[in-house]
Design an enzyme around this catalytic site. Structure first.
Site, PDB file in Angstrom:
ATOM      1  N   ARG A 101      24.497  13.574  44.438  1.00  4.52           N
ATOM      2  CA  ARG A 101      24.778  14.407  43.918  1.00  4.52           C
ATOM      3  C   ARG A 101      26.264  14.511  43.633  1.00  4.52           C
ATOM      4  O   ARG A 101      26.860  13.966  44.841  1.00  4.52           O
ATOM      5  CB  ARG A 101      24.035  15.774  43.981  1.00  4.52           C
ATOM      6  CG  ARG A 101      22.475  16.031  43.359  1.00  4.52           C
ATOM      7  CD  ARG A 101      21.970  16.975  43.966  1.00  4.52           C
ATOM      8  NE  ARG A 101      21.440  16.995  45.406  1.00  4.52           N
ATOM      9  CZ  ARG A 101      20.499  17.732  45.986  1.00  4.52           C
ATOM     10  NH1 ARG A 101      20.301  18.756  45.385  1.00  4.52           N
ATOM     11  NH2 ARG A 101      20.448  17.615  47.403  1.00  4.52           N
ATOM     12  N   TYR A 111      11.119  14.837  36.998  1.00  2.00           N
ATOM     13  CA  TYR A 111      11.859  16.080  37.467  1.00  2.00           C
ATOM     14  C   TYR A 111      11.413  17.285  36.913  1.00  2.00           C
ATOM     15  O   TYR A 111      10.875  18.234  37.182  1.00  2.00           O
ATOM     16  CB  TYR A 111      12.764  15.910  38.029  1.00  2.00           C
ATOM     17  CG  TYR A 111      13.665  16.939  38.866  1.00  2.00           C
ATOM     18  CD1 TYR A 111      13.122  16.953  40.297  1.00  2.00           C
ATOM     19  CD2 TYR A 111      14.668  17.737  38.674  1.00  2.00           C
ATOM     20  CE1 TYR A 111      13.715  18.007  40.942  1.00  2.00           C
ATOM     21  CE2 TYR A 111      15.255  18.697  39.302  1.00  2.00           C
ATOM     22  CZ  TYR A 111      14.733  18.963  40.457  1.00  2.00           C
ATOM     23  OH  TYR A 111      15.309  19.954  41.413  1.00  2.00           O
ATOM     24  N   TYR A 126      -2.174  30.831  38.378  1.00  4.73           N
ATOM     25  CA  TYR A 126      -2.803  31.271  39.614  1.00  4.73           C
ATOM     26  C   TYR A 126      -2.415  32.673  39.647  1.00  4.73           C
ATOM     27  O   TYR A 126      -3.347  33.542  40.314  1.00  4.73           O
ATOM     28  CB  TYR A 126      -2.154  30.465  40.821  1.00  4.73           C
ATOM     29  CG  TYR A 126      -2.898  29.338  41.024  1.00  4.73           C
ATOM     30  CD1 TYR A 126      -2.950  28.158  40.343  1.00  4.73           C
ATOM     31  CD2 TYR A 126      -4.116  29.167  42.209  1.00  4.73           C
ATOM     32  CE1 TYR A 126      -3.728  26.909  40.841  1.00  4.73           C
ATOM     33  CE2 TYR A 126      -4.623  28.043  42.491  1.00  4.73           C
ATOM     34  CZ  TYR A 126      -4.586  26.837  41.754  1.00  4.73           C
ATOM     35  OH  TYR A 126      -5.196  25.760  42.094  1.00  4.73           O
ATOM     36  N   ARG A 180      -6.169  31.409  49.372  1.00  5.40           N
ATOM     37  CA  ARG A 180      -7.030  31.465  50.357  1.00  5.40           C
ATOM     38  C   ARG A 180      -6.641  32.345  51.466  1.00  5.40           C
ATOM     39  O   ARG A 180      -7.187  33.395  51.760  1.00  5.40           O
ATOM     40  CB  ARG A 180      -7.458  30.065  51.117  1.00  5.40           C
ATOM     41  CG  ARG A 180      -8.448  30.075  52.346  1.00  5.40           C
ATOM     42  CD  ARG A 180      -8.444  28.722  52.695  1.00  5.40           C
ATOM     43  NE  ARG A 180      -7.406  28.189  53.257  1.00  5.40           N
ATOM     44  CZ  ARG A 180      -6.618  28.323  54.394  1.00  5.40           C
ATOM     45  NH1 ARG A 180      -7.105  29.217  55.143  1.00  5.40           N
ATOM     46  NH2 ARG A 180      -5.445  27.604  54.573  1.00  5.40           N
ATOM     47  N   ASN A 186      -2.114  22.174  45.651  1.00  4.90           N
ATOM     48  CA  ASN A 186      -2.349  22.513  47.276  1.00  4.90           C
ATOM     49  C   ASN A 186      -1.981  23.595  47.890  1.00  4.90           C
ATOM     50  O   ASN A 186      -2.498  24.565  48.396  1.00  4.90           O
ATOM     51  CB  ASN A 186      -1.859  21.247  47.910  1.00  4.90           C
ATOM     52  CG  ASN A 186      -2.567  20.125  47.610  1.00  4.90           C
ATOM     53  OD1 ASN A 186      -3.809  20.075  47.337  1.00  4.90           O
ATOM     54  ND2 ASN A 186      -1.901  18.854  47.739  1.00  4.90           N
TER      55      ASN A 186
HETATM   56  P1  NAD Z   1      16.613  17.898  49.644  1.00  3.91           P
HETATM   57  O1  NAD Z   1      16.277  16.554  49.168  1.00  3.91           O
HETATM   58  O2  NAD Z   1      17.816  17.752  50.619  1.00  3.91           O
HETATM   59  O3  NAD Z   1      15.371  18.426  50.295  1.00  3.91           O
HETATM   60  C1  NAD Z   1      13.969  18.386  49.718  1.00  3.91           C
HETATM   61  C2  NAD Z   1      13.037  18.232  51.089  1.00  3.91           C
HETATM   62  O4  NAD Z   1      11.773  17.978  50.614  1.00  3.91           O
HETATM   63  C3  NAD Z   1      13.401  17.006  51.879  1.00  3.91           C
HETATM   64  O5  NAD Z   1      13.548  17.406  53.210  1.00  3.91           O
HETATM   65  C4  NAD Z   1      12.446  15.891  51.667  1.00  3.91           C
HETATM   66  O6  NAD Z   1      12.143  15.005  52.696  1.00  3.91           O
HETATM   67  C5  NAD Z   1      11.184  16.885  51.388  1.00  3.91           C
HETATM   68  N1  NAD Z   1      10.112  16.331  50.495  1.00  3.91           N
HETATM   69  C6  NAD Z   1      10.241  15.640  49.254  1.00  3.91           C
HETATM   70  N2  NAD Z   1       8.954  15.203  48.778  1.00  3.91           N
HETATM   71  C7  NAD Z   1       8.055  15.800  49.618  1.00  3.91           C
HETATM   72  C8  NAD Z   1       6.618  15.669  49.820  1.00  3.91           C
HETATM   73  N3  NAD Z   1       5.865  15.284  48.892  1.00  3.91           N
HETATM   74  N4  NAD Z   1       6.198  16.467  50.861  1.00  3.91           N
HETATM   75  C9  NAD Z   1       6.890  16.979  51.906  1.00  3.91           C
HETATM   76  N5  NAD Z   1       7.969  17.030  51.827  1.00  3.91           N
HETATM   77  C10 NAD Z   1       8.570  16.331  50.786  1.00  3.91           C
HETATM   78  O7  NAD Z   1      17.056  18.786  48.280  1.00  3.91           O
HETATM   79  P2  NAD Z   1      17.502  20.369  48.260  1.00  3.91           P
HETATM   80  O8  NAD Z   1      18.650  20.390  47.513  1.00  3.91           O
HETATM   81  O9  NAD Z   1      17.350  21.125  49.684  1.00  3.91           O
HETATM   82  O10 NAD Z   1      16.173  21.028  47.385  1.00  3.91           O
HETATM   83  C11 NAD Z   1      15.204  21.620  47.933  1.00  3.91           C
HETATM   84  C12 NAD Z   1      14.424  22.265  46.663  1.00  3.91           C
HETATM   85  O11 NAD Z   1      15.135  23.261  45.951  1.00  3.91           O
HETATM   86  C13 NAD Z   1      13.908  21.240  45.649  1.00  3.91           C
HETATM   87  O12 NAD Z   1      12.486  21.519  45.352  1.00  3.91           O
HETATM   88  C14 NAD Z   1      14.812  21.217  44.621  1.00  3.91           C
HETATM   89  O13 NAD Z   1      13.942  20.748  43.520  1.00  3.91           O
HETATM   90  C15 NAD Z   1      15.372  22.553  44.339  1.00  3.91           C
HETATM   91  N6  NAD Z   1      16.489  22.757  43.918  1.00  3.91           N
HETATM   92  C16 NAD Z   1      17.625  22.285  44.375  1.00  3.91           C
HETATM   93  C17 NAD Z   1      18.738  22.559  43.664  1.00  3.91           C
HETATM   94  C18 NAD Z   1      20.190  22.104  44.208  1.00  3.91           C
HETATM   95  O14 NAD Z   1      21.026  22.030  43.583  1.00  3.91           O
HETATM   96  N7  NAD Z   1      20.111  21.682  45.699  1.00  3.91           N
HETATM   97  C19 NAD Z   1      19.006  22.943  42.361  1.00  3.91           C
HETATM   98  C20 NAD Z   1      17.659  23.298  41.719  1.00  3.91           C
HETATM   99  C21 NAD Z   1      16.615  23.201  42.535  1.00  3.91           C
HETATM  100  N1  UDP Z   2      28.237  13.064  38.316  1.00  2.00           N
HETATM  101  C1  UDP Z   2      29.440  12.306  38.307  1.00  2.00           C
HETATM  102  N2  UDP Z   2      29.705  11.426  39.709  1.00  2.00           N
HETATM  103  C2  UDP Z   2      28.778  11.277  40.509  1.00  2.00           C
HETATM  104  C3  UDP Z   2      27.849  12.090  40.459  1.00  2.00           C
HETATM  105  C4  UDP Z   2      27.348  12.850  39.340  1.00  2.00           C
HETATM  106  O1  UDP Z   2      30.136  12.350  37.474  1.00  2.00           O
HETATM  107  O2  UDP Z   2      29.167  10.497  41.328  1.00  2.00           O
HETATM  108  C5  UDP Z   2      27.980  14.011  37.223  1.00  2.00           C
HETATM  109  C6  UDP Z   2      26.770  13.606  36.516  1.00  2.00           C
HETATM  110  O3  UDP Z   2      26.539  12.823  35.599  1.00  2.00           O
HETATM  111  C7  UDP Z   2      26.394  14.978  35.989  1.00  2.00           C
HETATM  112  C8  UDP Z   2      26.920  16.167  37.043  1.00  2.00           C
HETATM  113  O4  UDP Z   2      27.810  15.195  37.735  1.00  2.00           O
HETATM  114  O5  UDP Z   2      26.891  15.287  34.882  1.00  2.00           O
HETATM  115  C9  UDP Z   2      26.091  16.765  38.299  1.00  2.00           C
HETATM  116  O6  UDP Z   2      25.230  15.717  38.683  1.00  2.00           O
HETATM  117  P1  UDP Z   2      24.227  15.998  39.877  1.00  2.00           P
HETATM  118  O7  UDP Z   2      23.561  14.763  39.779  1.00  2.00           O
HETATM  119  O8  UDP Z   2      24.908  16.767  40.662  1.00  2.00           O
HETATM  120  O9  UDP Z   2      23.339  17.205  39.229  1.00  2.00           O
HETATM  121  P2  UDP Z   2      22.538  17.430  37.785  1.00  2.00           P
HETATM  122  O10 UDP Z   2      22.802  16.243  36.765  1.00  2.00           O
HETATM  123  O11 UDP Z   2      21.098  17.242  38.430  1.00  2.00           O
HETATM  124  O12 UDP Z   2      22.903  18.662  37.434  1.00  2.00           O
END
Ligand code: NAD
Ligand code: UDP
Length: 312
Positions: free
Chosen positions: A185, A144, A158, A105, A98
């Site tokens: 997390r 994911y 694209y 566009r 989308n």
């Molecule tokens: P977050 O959960 O705080 O933010 C995600 C936001 O997307 C939320 O506000 C949620 O309501 C909205 N959302 C989810 N599904 C939606 C949909 N179908 N339509 C409209 N809105 C929707 O997480 P974040 O940590 O802020 O992550 C933001 C982006 O960064 C994500 O795409 C995530 O995959 C990416 N990312 C984050 C991390 C991290 O460590 N925080 C690491 C790698 C990638």
């Molecule tokens: N983790 C943990 N205790 C918690 C939450 C996460 O030990 O209460 C560990 C989890 O198993 C992983 C790491 O911390 O090895 C990071 O987890 P998170 O969910 O933050 O991110 P991701 O696994 O996606 O990197």
């Protein structure tokens, strides 16, 4: 001044990006379905007449006129993205289609928030952009990981087929104020547990590693990368190169908070990656960017935020 769409704008990273780009003088459209985001995250921006909030789900079509798009919408915590895995993959794949359609566009530049999860449980360490990853296509994390991998493919196709101006960023574990206390997390879990003197839940033996990037570093990197030449597409890694075991993270948080919490070991979730650390030399050479914030410094600011939140 540009009109910029930020999907997932009410989430953790999105709300910081809205604030940063609004302060730079741009018109911001913040789009969110509030699955994991909250109005509280953007409440302080609502009075600005250059800020607009749209409740919408990116799995559905939407027509807007914009100059730039940051696609951040997607649940990012394992707890949330595994709650409804089909919805998670639809968000990554249908959402990308989308928004890429909108970019095609309107001729807008579009950035995809991809993730270090595209490397899966990596067999190469540290991870460089040319590593293809080690991902289980049929596991608990696949909705994911594979959704984000497919979104990268769509972005590249694209670009190649329709000349859409794309930017792919692979974000490594990021933390900071405005994570939700129940986000699930590791950083927010440990901080909330420590502040409430509850057991710190380490999954497995705690010897798995992650590299933790403070939010301000990431936001700076995203904005600089969006401003690069149209020939630059990424993927580009953004993360902190300092690697910590989860056990060391728990001990550091206990030390900063002076908490009475005890460490409790729980079962390691399925397909939990053993190690993760970015090689960010490409970002350094391209945009002179490095995530500089020390973990202790970033955690201290994040702990202060959660302390205020839990006491309010
Ligand atoms: P977050 O959960 O705080 O933010 C995600 C936001 O997307 C939320 O506000 C949620 O309501 C909205 N959302 C989810 N599904 C939606 C949909 N179908 N339509 C409209 N809105 C929707 O997480 P974040 O940590 O802020 O992550 C933001 C982006 O960064 C994500 O795409 C995530 O995959 C990416 N990312 C984050 C991390 C991290 O460590 N925080 C690491 C790698 C990638
Ligand atoms: N983790 C943990 N205790 C918690 C939450 C996460 O030990 O209460 C560990 C989890 O198993 C992983 C790491 O911390 O090895 C990071 O987890 P998170 O969910 O933050 O991110 P991701 O696994 O996606 O990197």
């Amino acid at each position: 001044m540009k009109r910029i769409l930020i999907t997932g704008g009410a989430g953790f990273i999105g709300s910081h990006l809205c604030e940063r780009l609004l302060n730079a003088g741009h018109d911001i459209i913040c789009l969110d379905n509030f699955f994991t985001g909250t109005k509280e995250n953007i409440l302080h921006l609502m009075d600005d007449n250059r800020f607009e909030l749209l409740r919408h789900d990116i799995t559905r079509e939407i027509f807007l006129e914009v100059d730039e798009i940051y696609n951040l919408a997607c649940p990012a915590s394992p707890v949330h993205y595994q709650y409804n895995p089909i919805k998670t993959i639809k968000t990554s794949v249908m959402g990308a289609i989308n928004l890429l359609g909108m970019a095609k566009r309107t001729k807008a530049k579009i950035m995809q928030a991809s993730t270090s999860e595209v490397y899966g449980d990596p067999t190469v360490h540290p991870q460089k952009e040319d590593y293809w990853g080690n991902v289980n296509p049929v596991g608990k994390r696949s909705c994911y990981d594979e959704g984000k991998r497919c979104a990268e493919t769509l972005f590249m196709d694209y670009h190649n087929q329709n000349s859409v101006r794309i930017k792919i960023v692979r974000i490594f574990n990021t933390y900071g104020p405005r994570m939700q206390p129940d986000d699930g997390r590791v950083v927010s879990n440990f901080i909330v547990q420590a502040l409430q003197n509850r057991d710190i839940t380490i999954y497995g033996d705690g010897m798995q590693t992650r590299s933790f990037q403070y939010i301000d570093d990431l936001i700076e990197g995203l904005v600089r990368f969006m401003d690069t030449d149209d020939s630059v597409t990424g993927p580009i890694n953004m993360g902190n190169e300092m690697e910590f075991t989860i056990k060391a993270l728990a001990e550091l948080i206990l030390d900063i908070t002076h908490s009475k919490s005890k460490i409790k070991h729980l079962a390691l979730p399925e397909d939990d990656p053993l190690q993760r650390k970015p090689d960010t030399s490409y970002a350094k050479s391209l945009i002179n960017w490095r995530a500089n914030t020390e973990l202790r410094e970033g955690l201290t600011k994040t702990i202060a935020y959660f302390d205020r939140l839990l006491n309010s």
